[in-house]
Design a protein around this motif. Structure first.
Motif, PDB file in Angstrom:
ATOM      1  N   ARG A 144      62.656-107.040 -53.073  1.00 27.03           N
ATOM      2  CA  ARG A 144      63.051-108.447 -52.899  1.00 27.03           C
ATOM      3  C   ARG A 144      63.410-108.727 -51.445  1.00 27.03           C
ATOM      4  O   ARG A 144      63.040-109.770 -50.896  1.00 27.03           O
ATOM      5  N   ALA A 145      64.111-107.801 -50.797  1.00 26.57           N
ATOM      6  CA  ALA A 145      64.478-107.996 -49.392  1.00 26.57           C
ATOM      7  C   ALA A 145      63.252-108.026 -48.494  1.00 26.57           C
ATOM      8  O   ALA A 145      63.165-108.830 -47.558  1.00 26.57           O
ATOM      9  N   LEU A 146      62.278-107.178 -48.781  1.00 26.71           N
ATOM     10  CA  LEU A 146      61.051-107.177 -47.982  1.00 26.71           C
ATOM     11  C   LEU A 146      60.242-108.450 -48.208  1.00 26.71           C
ATOM     12  O   LEU A 146      59.652-109.000 -47.276  1.00 26.71           O
ATOM     13  N   ALA A 147      60.219-108.921 -49.467  1.00 27.38           N
ATOM     14  CA  ALA A 147      59.439-110.117 -49.782  1.00 27.38           C
ATOM     15  C   ALA A 147      60.008-111.360 -49.107  1.00 27.38           C
ATOM     16  O   ALA A 147      59.266-112.269 -48.736  1.00 27.38           O
ATOM     17  N   GLU A 197      58.586 -96.991 -42.868  1.00 24.94           N
ATOM     18  CA  GLU A 197      57.144 -97.170 -42.971  1.00 24.94           C
ATOM     19  C   GLU A 197      56.755 -98.624 -42.761  1.00 24.94           C
ATOM     20  O   GLU A 197      55.779 -98.934 -42.060  1.00 24.94           O
ATOM     21  N   ARG A 198      57.518 -99.559 -43.345  1.00 23.35           N
ATOM     22  CA  ARG A 198      57.214-100.977 -43.170  1.00 23.35           C
ATOM     23  C   ARG A 198      57.385-101.413 -41.717  1.00 23.35           C
ATOM     24  O   ARG A 198      56.732-102.357 -41.268  1.00 23.35           O
ATOM     25  N   ILE A 219      55.292 -95.542 -58.906  1.00 25.13           N
ATOM     26  CA  ILE A 219      56.019 -96.815 -58.907  1.00 25.13           C
ATOM     27  C   ILE A 219      56.226 -97.301 -57.481  1.00 25.13           C
ATOM     28  O   ILE A 219      56.059 -98.490 -57.179  1.00 25.13           O
ATOM     29  N   LEU A 220      56.600 -96.383 -56.595  1.00 22.53           N
ATOM     30  CA  LEU A 220      56.798 -96.767 -55.197  1.00 22.53           C
ATOM     31  C   LEU A 220      55.498 -97.271 -54.571  1.00 22.53           C
ATOM     32  O   LEU A 220      55.494 -98.240 -53.815  1.00 22.53           O
ATOM     33  N   ARG A 221      54.394 -96.620 -54.898  1.00 25.03           N
ATOM     34  CA  ARG A 221      53.112 -97.046 -54.336  1.00 25.03           C
ATOM     35  C   ARG A 221      52.698 -98.406 -54.877  1.00 25.03           C
ATOM     36  O   ARG A 221      52.174 -99.253 -54.146  1.00 25.03           O
ATOM     37  N   LEU A 261      56.141-101.113 -53.854  1.00 22.12           N
ATOM     38  CA  LEU A 261      56.557-101.244 -52.469  1.00 22.12           C
ATOM     39  C   LEU A 261      55.461-100.842 -51.488  1.00 22.12           C
ATOM     40  O   LEU A 261      55.708-100.785 -50.278  1.00 22.12           O
ATOM     41  N   ALA A 262      54.259-100.564 -52.011  1.00 22.80           N
ATOM     42  CA  ALA A 262      53.114-100.198 -51.176  1.00 22.80           C
ATOM     43  C   ALA A 262      53.414 -98.986 -50.298  1.00 22.80           C
ATOM     44  O   ALA A 262      52.942 -98.891 -49.167  1.00 22.80           O
ATOM     45  N   ALA A 263      54.217 -98.048 -50.818  1.00 24.06           N
ATOM     46  CA  ALA A 263      54.555 -96.847 -50.055  1.00 24.06           C
ATOM     47  C   ALA A 263      53.327 -95.942 -49.951  1.00 24.06           C
ATOM     48  O   ALA A 263      52.591 -95.768 -50.923  1.00 24.06           O
TER      49      ALA A 263
END
Length: 487
Positions: free
Chosen positions: A256-259, A217-218, A170-172, A175-177
């Motif tokens: 949502r915060a990252l987007a 990571e981001r 799910i994270l991958r 959130l592209a983890a």
């Protein structure tokens, strides 16, 4: 106690990674053990960990027991261990939450390397030194134990195995983890990174370390993974369904915060390389290869969008109106995607200006494609739809090359991102250099910090920018002060 830490820099950047000056630091590692009603496991865990560190860890260390509002004999056992063992410190918090405990202890610790592990010691302790070594050497910013690496040896039931792997998938996907194991209770972080990172982490429970890893990571920080041997604790008190629900809520909130670009991730940016010459080069394009790849990916998607819209509009109108409408809509999406993904510009500031400049670039592309259609029509009179599409693809290739050059040199230039005050450009660890002073947030030099002999100051004194996380809980009820060094 005498400690020497790197000088503070403005909030717009982090200093280059450096090997810790270990000869001048009494306590190099602070290992936190969060506990809640662990009266049976606490003392064997602490004594076993202390024995292991005494035998294998070559530098000064501290073990901090963070009691999360236990109602059994855990506080008394913590206090007795504090009195009996010099390197053990007991801390009492009156509210539950693993994330709350880690934030409270890490915020007050004077150790340059901060770690935590679960009280059940499911992870083989031989992985502890490999976990923190890259942080001591300056190679990495965070380190995590991974139960999902190929060389890891794990003993646990199929239910927990399925949940763990599903959560990381799910994270991958959402959130592209890229890290492999978010939930393993075996992690470490450099103190200077924690100083910047902790105020951005909102969660105070089990999602705390996942959120910390995603943000790091981001921001381009380096995360080191250590394969571990891990044996499941059958008596674990973790409520799986409730924890999974809270984790999914956290994934949605962080995504949502990252987007929306709501997080100032460029505060965590590192300069490129550890050689001073890397930071003194002038006139060298920054991240050109990465930008070209990102631009090509965005361009391919926007071209498909443009061709689809053109074919749709062509059903009702002539080629020129269809071309103009399709190019306009795809250009708006193209500018937004390149702003965020290719050139790393976050936040809403100057977004309207960038779109306006993008429309100027759109006008040039429209002139090229419209001119090509007009020339085709003049040459053939009534061209076939396939011929129109082929001419548009060729014209768009030329317009795409021109668009990249204009985006890079004008719309999202280094001057705009670094000195323009609105780019929030993220020049982090992916080959992008960081320029200090891009943020308007206060300078850390004016706040009490970790570079003093008495510790890192209060949680609010570490960062003058508004904190996103809840206030650090009241720590007045504890056997000993959080900042106390190993005796």
């Amino acid at each position: 106690m005498t400690t020497t830490q790197p000088a503070h820099t403005p909030l717009g950047s982090l200093p280059p990674r450096e090997h810790l000056r270990l000869g001048q630091i009494d306590t190099v590692l602070d290992v936190v053990i969060p506990v809640y009603n662990e009266e049976s496991d606490l003392e064997p865990c602490v004594r076993r960990l202390h024995d292991h560190l005494s035998r294998t860890f070559p530098y000064g260390f501290r073990i901090t027991v963070a009691d999360n509002a236990s109602t059994d004999r855990t506080p008394e056992i913590s206090a007795s261990l504090d009195e009996a063992i010099d390197e053990v410190t007991a801390v009492r918090l009156e509210e539950k939450g693993r994330g709350r405990a880690l934030r409270a202890v890490w915020s007050h610790s004077d150790a340059p390397v901060l770690a935590y592990m679960d009280v059940d010691l499911s992870t083989d302790l031989n992985a502890l030194l490999p976990l923190v070594a890259p942080l001591i050497s300056g190679h990495s910013d965070l380190a995590i134990g991974s139960r999902l690496a190929r060389s890891s040896r794990v003993v646990r039931g199929p239910k927990r195995e399925f949940i763990s792997r599903s959560y990381n998938l799910i994270l991958r996907g959402s959130l592209a983890a890229r890290f492999s194991d978010a939930q393993c209770g075996f992690k470490a972080v450099r103190g200077d990174v924690a100083e910047r990172l902790l105020p951005m982490v909102e969660d105070s429970g089990w999602f705390f370390d996942t959120e910390m890893l995603v943000l790091a990571e981001r921001a381009g920080l380096r995360i080191h993974e250590v394969p571990v041997d891990w044996v499941d604790d059958p008596d674990s008190t973790v409520h799986i369904v409730r924890t999974a629900t809270e984790d999914l809520k956290g994934v949605w909130r962080v995504g949502r915060a990252l987007a929306t670009g709501a997080l100032p991730l460029d505060r965590l940016a590192r300069p490129f390389g550890d050689d001073p010459r890397d930071r003194e080069l002038t006139g060298v394009p920054r991240g050109l290869a990465r930008q070209i790849l990102g631009f090509c990916a965005v361009g391919a998607l926007s071209t498909l969008l443009y061709l689809g819209l053109y074919s749709l509009f062509r059903l009702g109108v002539g080629p020129q109106p269809a071309n103009a409408a399709a190019l306009l809509l795809s250009a708006i999406g193209n500018t937004a995607a390149n702003r965020r993904l290719t050139f790393g510009v976050r936040g809403r500031e100057r977004a309207v200006r960038h779109q306006a400049q993008g429309l100027v670039v759109f006008g040039i592309g429209l002139a090229l494609t419209s001119g090509s259609l007009a020339a085709l029509d003049a040459a053939t009179g009534d061209p076939a739809h396939g011929t129109e599409m082929a001419v548009l693809v060729a014209a768009n290739l030329a317009a795409t090359l021109l668009r990249f050059l204009l985006f890079r040199a004008w719309v999202f230039s280094d001057r705009e991102r670094d000195g323009g005050g609105g780019g929030n450009g993220r020049h982090g660890g992916n080959g992008r250099m960081s320029t200090p002073g891009r943020h308007t947030a206060p300078d850390l030099d004016s706040a009490p910090g970790r570079g003093t002999a008495t510790g890192r100051g209060t949680a609010t004194g570490r960062d003058n920018a508004p904190d996103r996380h809840p206030a650090v809980p009241n720590l007045s009820h504890r056997p000993h002060h959080l900042g106390r060094s190993a005796r």
